[in-house]
Write a protein that holds these residues in place. Sequence first.
Motif, mmCIF file in Angstrom:
data_model
loop_
_atom_site.group_PDB
_atom_site.id
_atom_site.type_symbol
_atom_site.label_atom_id
_atom_site.label_comp_id
_atom_site.label_asym_id
_atom_site.label_seq_id
_atom_site.Cartn_x
_atom_site.Cartn_y
_atom_site.Cartn_z
ATOM 1 N N LEU A 407 66.757 56.248 15.048
ATOM 2 C CA LEU A 407 68.201 55.992 15.037
ATOM 3 C C LEU A 407 68.616 55.122 16.221
ATOM 4 C CD1 LEU A 407 70.043 59.300 14.034
ATOM 5 C CD2 LEU A 407 69.973 57.150 12.806
ATOM 6 N N LYS A 408 68.036 55.406 17.382
ATOM 7 C CA LYS A 408 68.386 54.632 18.569
ATOM 8 C C LYS A 408 67.966 53.177 18.418
ATOM 9 C CE LYS A 408 67.685 54.549 23.576
ATOM 10 N NZ LYS A 408 66.994 55.194 24.723
ATOM 11 N N ALA A 409 66.743 52.947 17.916
ATOM 12 C CA ALA A 409 66.283 51.568 17.715
ATOM 13 C C ALA A 409 67.158 50.847 16.696
ATOM 14 C CB ALA A 409 64.826 51.580 17.261
ATOM 15 N N LEU A 414 71.618 46.868 15.781
ATOM 16 C CA LEU A 414 72.958 46.527 15.299
ATOM 17 C C LEU A 414 73.826 45.983 16.433
ATOM 18 C CD1 LEU A 414 73.755 49.577 12.952
ATOM 19 C CD2 LEU A 414 73.203 47.244 12.262
ATOM 20 N N LEU A 415 73.714 46.586 17.616
ATOM 21 C CA LEU A 415 74.529 46.128 18.741
ATOM 22 C C LEU A 415 74.033 44.792 19.302
ATOM 23 C CD1 LEU A 415 74.992 49.538 20.620
ATOM 24 C CD2 LEU A 415 76.652 48.349 19.191
ATOM 25 N N ARG A 416 72.746 44.534 19.109
ATOM 26 C CA ARG A 416 72.199 43.275 19.618
ATOM 27 C C ARG A 416 72.680 42.089 18.776
ATOM 28 N NH1 ARG A 416 67.089 44.280 18.916
ATOM 29 N NH2 ARG A 416 67.033 45.737 20.669
ATOM 30 N N TYR A 417 72.823 42.305 17.506
ATOM 31 C CA TYR A 417 73.245 41.219 16.612
ATOM 32 C C TYR A 417 74.448 41.677 15.795
ATOM 33 C CZ TYR A 417 68.468 39.800 17.711
ATOM 34 O OH TYR A 417 67.304 39.480 18.365
ATOM 35 N N PRO A 418 75.636 41.728 16.404
ATOM 36 C CA PRO A 418 76.822 42.153 15.631
ATOM 37 C C PRO A 418 77.168 41.113 14.578
ATOM 38 C CG PRO A 418 77.463 41.391 17.816
ATOM 39 C CD PRO A 418 75.970 41.423 17.807
ATOM 40 N N PRO A 419 77.613 41.527 13.385
ATOM 41 C CA PRO A 419 77.913 40.569 12.310
ATOM 42 C C PRO A 419 79.241 39.853 12.551
ATOM 43 C CG PRO A 419 78.447 42.782 11.604
ATOM 44 C CD PRO A 419 77.830 42.922 12.962
ATOM 45 N N LEU A 420 79.417 38.742 11.829
ATOM 46 C CA LEU A 420 80.677 38.018 11.876
ATOM 47 C C LEU A 420 81.697 38.718 10.992
ATOM 48 C CD1 LEU A 420 79.339 34.335 11.642
ATOM 49 C CD2 LEU A 420 80.079 35.580 13.695
ATOM 50 N N VAL A 421 82.959 38.569 11.373
ATOM 51 C CA VAL A 421 84.031 39.183 10.588
ATOM 52 C C VAL A 421 84.271 38.331 9.343
ATOM 53 C CG1 VAL A 421 86.445 39.888 10.588
ATOM 54 C CG2 VAL A 421 85.062 40.171 12.649
#
Length: 684
Positions: A407-409, A414-421
């Motif tokens: 879960l942590k990985a 997800l936090l390393r590559y946040p998606p565009l809105v």
Amino acid sequence: MATMALAPGLSRKLKKVLESRTDSPELLASLDTLSSFYAENTPQARRNLRSVIEKRSLSINEEFLLASDAAQKALDRVEEEVNALAECCDKIAKALSSCNASTGDIISTTERLKQELDTTTQRQEIVSCFLRDYQLSNEEISALREEELNENFFKALSHVQEIHANCKVLLRTHHQRAGLELMDMMAVYQEGAYERLCRWVQTECRRLGDTDNPEVSELLKTAVRCLKERPVLFKYCAEELANMRHNALFRRFISALTRGGPGGMPRPIEVHAHDPLRYVGDMLAWLHQALASERELVLTLLDPDTVVDIGPTARRFSSSLESESGKIGSDLTFVLDRIFEGVCRPFKIRVEQVLQSQPSLIVSYKLSNQLGFYSYTISDLLGRETALCHTLWSLKDAAQKTFFDILKARGEKLLRYPPLVAVDLSPPPAVREGVSLLVEIIETYDSMMVPPSGKKFDFDPVISAFLDPIIQMCEQAAEAHKSKGVHLLKRTRVNSDSGQLSKSSVDAILASNGTIPPSQNSETPSKIFLINCLCAIQQPLSVHEAAAEYVKNLGTVIDNHIRILVDKEVDAVLRRCNLSSKMAYFRTPANHPLAEFDETSPTLLSECLKVLFGIILGTENSLPEFEQLQVPKLRSEASAQMAKSLAEAYEVMYKAIMDPENRYPDPKSLARHPPDQIRTILGI
């Protein structure tokens, strides 16, 4: 003529005659009898009355004598016979007296011998009881030392224990020396019997280790029950049993892993090594089944009275050998811990290999639940402080750590590559994928088995580990979108400022209606995007009880975001009308009339209110309806809250304008619509 005096005697007789009663029964009876023989009442007859009566009496007596003559003769004969009988009795008495004088010595001798016989009999009984209570028979000695171990051995051992107890009673009397000698003798018999019994039990325990499903004989149960009197010997036998079953269980476990059952059925457990859940589950099920059978075997030996009925010989020991549950429990735990100590290492190695093979998120969570269930179940049977339970709990923690590491990985990625809105401000696919995966895990959590003594694990850490990174990702994406919007709007405002310098104030206000302020263009879409993401998380979880607390907290966060969004939009509308900076004057009482201030002058306020009426009535720009909010309920609530806030702000301005102290000329023409009309127009 003088009365003639009567003679005294005659006078008395006459008086007596006159006073006598003629109607008495005695007189009547006498007269009646007299009439039977007194025929004529003549003077001669009266003179002869006495003689007649005497003759009559004489005749009656003669008749009586004649009648009693026979009886007299009979009495004479009886008297003669009684006299003869008395003579016989005298002769017999004389004979008895002479006999008594001759046999007195014999009787006294007989009495003395009888007393001696009673004394001898009593002594014989005492000696028999003493021998029974304080001595062993030859048969019992032979049973203790020479014969094969059987029921007679335990009877003799029971008798030895009884004699030993009786000697303690004997020591309290004046026969202390005899008691000590007997106790020493019985102690020799007893120790020899217990040593022989211990060797026999150890031999039988070795035989139990040679078979997978041994049968415990009643003789062995009785022997173990007797050995409880000697804790050291009992411990030796328990250790022997634990060692034998330890080796047997290790062989059975390795055989079940690699070879399977007889003829290959059931199949070897390692055949399913490619399926982690079934592989680990089969090993755990095998261990649980083996624990149940081994526990029954050990309990049958260590405490036979609690498992099966006991025979008559063993029952004699039960009263003195009755152990407390704590002692039995500690012995049982010690033996079972030793038996299952050998399977801990191969089991742990195989489970660790499964965890190191990088199972999926769902599989690792199911493994954690599976190990947790069996940890509780086996701890109830075996005890928490045992090698097998330590292994299970450590593997359960390792599986849980593996799950949270995955879960942590995932969250870090997800936090390393946040998606565009997205253009429509819809949640990114990562949100739906994460929630779908969480729903699957919640269903697994709801269907997990719970042992009677345990409870379900706390699920809040799992939800937080799942959703917190997703929410942070959405917040990062919203913040990036907001920063990008602010940068674009700054360039737009710089280009539009030069064209508005020559316009009047009204034109400037109207021109500003076509340009959306930064608070609306940058922060509003970001806030709507974040609300959409939170709703996409909340709605699928709302039907699951395990996530009820987290859903409740999400609802509070969403309500806060809606409130902030509405406040920002209301402020944006007031800014478009150039009323935002003026609300402070209306809400705070001033020392001077508001009409005298430049910011709230009637001319400028009239122009601002015209723009506000145009926005409310829809002739200028319409109020925002939050179309990009994907939850219709939230969309309607946000619109209603915004209308309510605008109506409240207008009511504050209306009251300030209508206040005579503020000295607005013609306030009704300045604020043409009362607050009720505005509420009606806004649909409140």
